[in-house]
Design a protein around this motif. Structure first.
Motif, PDB file in Angstrom:
ATOM      1  N   THR A 269       0.850  -1.195   0.000  1.00 46.59           N
ATOM      2  CA  THR A 269       0.000   0.000   0.000  1.00 46.59           C
ATOM      3  C   THR A 269       0.888   1.249   0.000  1.00 46.59           C
ATOM      4  O   THR A 269       2.111   1.154   0.184  1.00 46.59           O
ATOM      5  N   ASP A 270       0.243   2.418  -0.152  1.00 50.72           N
ATOM      6  CA  ASP A 270       0.995   3.678  -0.138  1.00 50.72           C
ATOM      7  C   ASP A 270       1.657   3.922   1.232  1.00 50.72           C
ATOM      8  O   ASP A 270       2.570   4.733   1.349  1.00 50.72           O
TER       9      ASP A 270
ATOM     10  N   ARG B  89       0.167  -6.427   1.443  1.00 55.17           N
ATOM     11  CA  ARG B  89      -1.121  -7.092   1.228  1.00 55.17           C
ATOM     12  C   ARG B  89      -0.913  -8.309   0.323  1.00 55.17           C
ATOM     13  O   ARG B  89      -0.019  -8.309  -0.524  1.00 55.17           O
TER      14      ARG B  89
ATOM     15  N   PHE C 262      -9.186  -8.817  -5.209  1.00 56.50           N
ATOM     16  CA  PHE C 262      -8.707  -7.449  -4.934  1.00 56.50           C
ATOM     17  C   PHE C 262      -9.846  -6.456  -5.161  1.00 56.50           C
ATOM     18  O   PHE C 262     -10.578  -6.561  -6.153  1.00 56.50           O
TER      19      PHE C 262
ATOM     20  N   PRO D 189     -10.581  -2.744  -6.108  1.00 56.43           N
ATOM     21  CA  PRO D 189      -9.946  -1.501  -6.552  1.00 56.43           C
ATOM     22  C   PRO D 189     -10.592  -0.251  -5.956  1.00 56.43           C
ATOM     23  O   PRO D 189      -9.980   0.825  -5.977  1.00 56.43           O
TER      24      PRO D 189
ATOM     25  N   LYS E 176      -8.790   2.476  -3.569  1.00 57.09           N
ATOM     26  CA  LYS E 176      -7.322   2.374  -3.708  1.00 57.09           C
ATOM     27  C   LYS E 176      -6.810   3.553  -4.527  1.00 57.09           C
ATOM     28  O   LYS E 176      -7.514   4.062  -5.406  1.00 57.09           O
ATOM     29  N   SER E 177      -5.569   3.958  -4.242  1.00 62.90           N
ATOM     30  CA  SER E 177      -4.981   5.066  -5.006  1.00 62.90           C
ATOM     31  C   SER E 177      -4.526   4.543  -6.377  1.00 62.90           C
ATOM     32  O   SER E 177      -4.419   3.325  -6.585  1.00 62.90           O
TER      33      SER E 177
ATOM     34  N   GLU F   2      -1.537   2.373  -5.998  1.00 62.23           N
ATOM     35  CA  GLU F   2      -1.818   1.042  -5.434  1.00 62.23           C
ATOM     36  C   GLU F   2      -2.379   0.123  -6.514  1.00 62.23           C
ATOM     37  O   GLU F   2      -1.995  -1.045  -6.617  1.00 62.23           O
ATOM     38  N   VAL F   3      -3.294   0.673  -7.334  1.00 64.57           N
ATOM     39  CA  VAL F   3      -3.857  -0.139  -8.431  1.00 64.57           C
ATOM     40  C   VAL F   3      -2.729  -0.537  -9.385  1.00 64.57           C
ATOM     41  O   VAL F   3      -2.654  -1.697  -9.832  1.00 64.57           O
TER      42      VAL F   3
END
Ligand code: NDP
Length: 449
Positions: free
Chosen positions: A70-71, A76, A134, A136, A139-140, A143-144
């Motif tokens: 993640t950011d 994950r 997942f 989406p 999510k940023s 991240e995607v």
């Protein structure tokens, strides 16, 4: 119980034992098997070769872990699959879905459906589907991107322009396809038509974005014309507000039908006077750019009502187009639609009607078109994208749209050929039989493989 019903039950019992806890897969197989069993029982050579039994067992399923960061530097791990179901007619072909609800059963049902859909298009494509649990949403961008890159790092070993050509589906649009394609090129060091649904700048086809929704409306028009009706002035109820729903709505408006509903996973909007261009543009921007909730439409426009937590099937309409997700229209919804005198149900989504709903439509003589026929426009234009990539050419919008219309007309003709009885077409049987027969003949010709 007739001999046909006994055989069907025996076959389905075996399938359920072999694939426990896979309800969606059982449902999709039962739908096809119910249509084809009488034909199958009359064709000894196909039975001896166990075509139906072999056709309900995937060629292979690849399951893998997708690790990503993640950011905020947290690690994950998601699960991903590629179900390569059958490639008798051509390289495997089918979308990728990113949604927390995705299970192996979901992807097996979708890949199974895809075999017959692709067969109906007349293009050389086998059936596959893939995806991940997942989510989406929320999510940023980064991240995607990291998720897509990690997924492709494994998937690239199993795909190729002559092997398996994935595309988009729920949660996988042009953004995700571009990230997947970028990573594929980095790993393989070559450009190829290994994915479809690419942006126009990176080898995508004109009209691919619009194809599924447009194709669904073209098909619907044929259905109505075949039965002495037309689309102009009809009340059309659409669910969803994603790729398929948006372009089905646009084409329905162009055909001068009145689009009275749209929805998302939170609720639906009712537009009694019919959707206008400004509504459509607002919704497209809301969903594609701002990723907002459909309820915002009611805040923005007079004459648009929002119903939180409700489905759109209880308002009056002539044509229903479920374009959101599987099993979104149940028996009660079907009864409500029949109560309002619905003429036709053209599925934009894959298997959006439950068994009970399909039975209600059958009993009441509603023209019910399964997604494998009415939503085949998307994969058809994906097939055209593959052809353009292989020839290193780009066709105009007009040319691709012309081909799309021709393919939808041919699919409709095949449904009529296989499903017409006493002046009325049973689209469920017609699509299943026409799609199945072609694959079955190819499998028989290949021998025991
Ligand atoms: P998108 O992700 O673009 O849109 C999906 C839409 O369905 C969104 O409006 C979403 O709402 C809504 N939705 C998702 N889950 C639910 C739910 N459980 N209940 C109610 N609404 C829900 O997907 P697509 O438009 O691409 O796909 C829609 C359907 O069409 C799927 O069944 C897909 O398999 C099928 N299909 C798609 C093709 C294509 O070319 N894209 C080709 C052939 C079939 P929200 O915005 O709230 O998430």
């Amino acid at each position: 119980m007739s001999g046909y019903e006994r055989e069907l039950e025996h076959f389905m019992d075996g399938l359920r034992k072999l694939n426990p806890h896979e309800d969606e897969f059982h449902q999709a197989v039962e739908e096809v098997a119910s249509s084809v069993m009488p034909w199958y029982l009359q064709h000894e050579d196909f039975r001896k070769a166990q075509i139906l039994e072999r056709l309900t067992e995937p060629d292979r399923i690849v399951i893998f872990r997708v690790s990503w960061e993640t950011d905020h530097g947290e690690i994950r791990a998601n699960r991903a699959w590629r179900v390569q179901f059958n490639h008798s007619l051509g390289p495997y072909k089918g979308g990728m879905r990113f949604d927390p609800s995705v299970t192996q059963s979901t992807l097996k049902f979708l890949a199974f459906e895809q075999i017959f859909k692709n067969s109906l298009t007349g293009l050389p494509m086998g059936g596959a589907k893939g995806g991940s649990n997942f989510n989406p949403k929320g999510k940023s961008e980064r991240e995607v991107m990291r998720f897509c890159q990690s997924l492709m790092t494994e998937l690239h070993r199993h795909i190729g322009e002559d092997v398996d050509v994935p595309a988009g589906d729920i949660g996988v649009g042009a953004r995700e396809i571009s990230y997947l394609f970028g990573q594929y090129m980095r790993l393989e060091n070559r450009w190829s038509g290994v994915l479809t649904g690419k942006g126009l700048a990176s080898g995508g086809s004109a009209i691919r974005t619009e194809a599924t929704g447009y194709g669904c409306v073209y098909f619907c028009e044929h259905v109505l014309n075949e039965h002495g009706e037309g689309l102009e002035g009809k009340l059309v109820s659409i669910s969803g507000s994603g790729n398929v729903a948006l372009y089905a709505a646009q084409k329905a408006m162009i055909k001068r039908a009145k689009v009275v509903t749209m929805s998302d996973s939170a609720g639906f909007v009712w537009i009694p006077a019919g959707m206008q261009q400004e509504h459509w543009e607002f919704l497209k921007d809301l969903k594609e750019n701002r990723r907002g909730r459909i309820g915002e439409m009611a805040d923005r426009f007079d004459g648009v009502d929002y119903y939180d937590g409700k489905k759109p099937w209880h308002v009056e309409c002539d044509v229903a187009m479920p374009c959101a997700t599987q099993n979104e229209l149940d028996g009660e919804d079907a009864k409500a639609l029949v109560g309002h005198g619905v003429l036709a149900v053209c599925e934009g989504a894959n298997m959006p009607t439950t068994r009970e709903a399909a039975e209600v439509f059958r009993k009441h003589g509603v023209l019910h078109v399964p997604g494998k026929a009415s939503n085949a426009g998307g994969v058809a234009v994906s097939g055209l994208e593959q052809s353009q990539n292989a020839m290193r050419v780009s066709w105009s919008r007009e040319k691709v749209d012309h081909r799309l219309q021709a393919i939808m007309t041919e699919i409709h003709d095949r449904c009529v050929e296989f499903g017409k009885r006493n002046g009325r077409v049973n689209y469920m049987d017609g699509a299943n039989l026409a799609g199945f027969e072609k694959v079955a003949k190819a499998m028989l010709a290949y021998g025991v493989v």
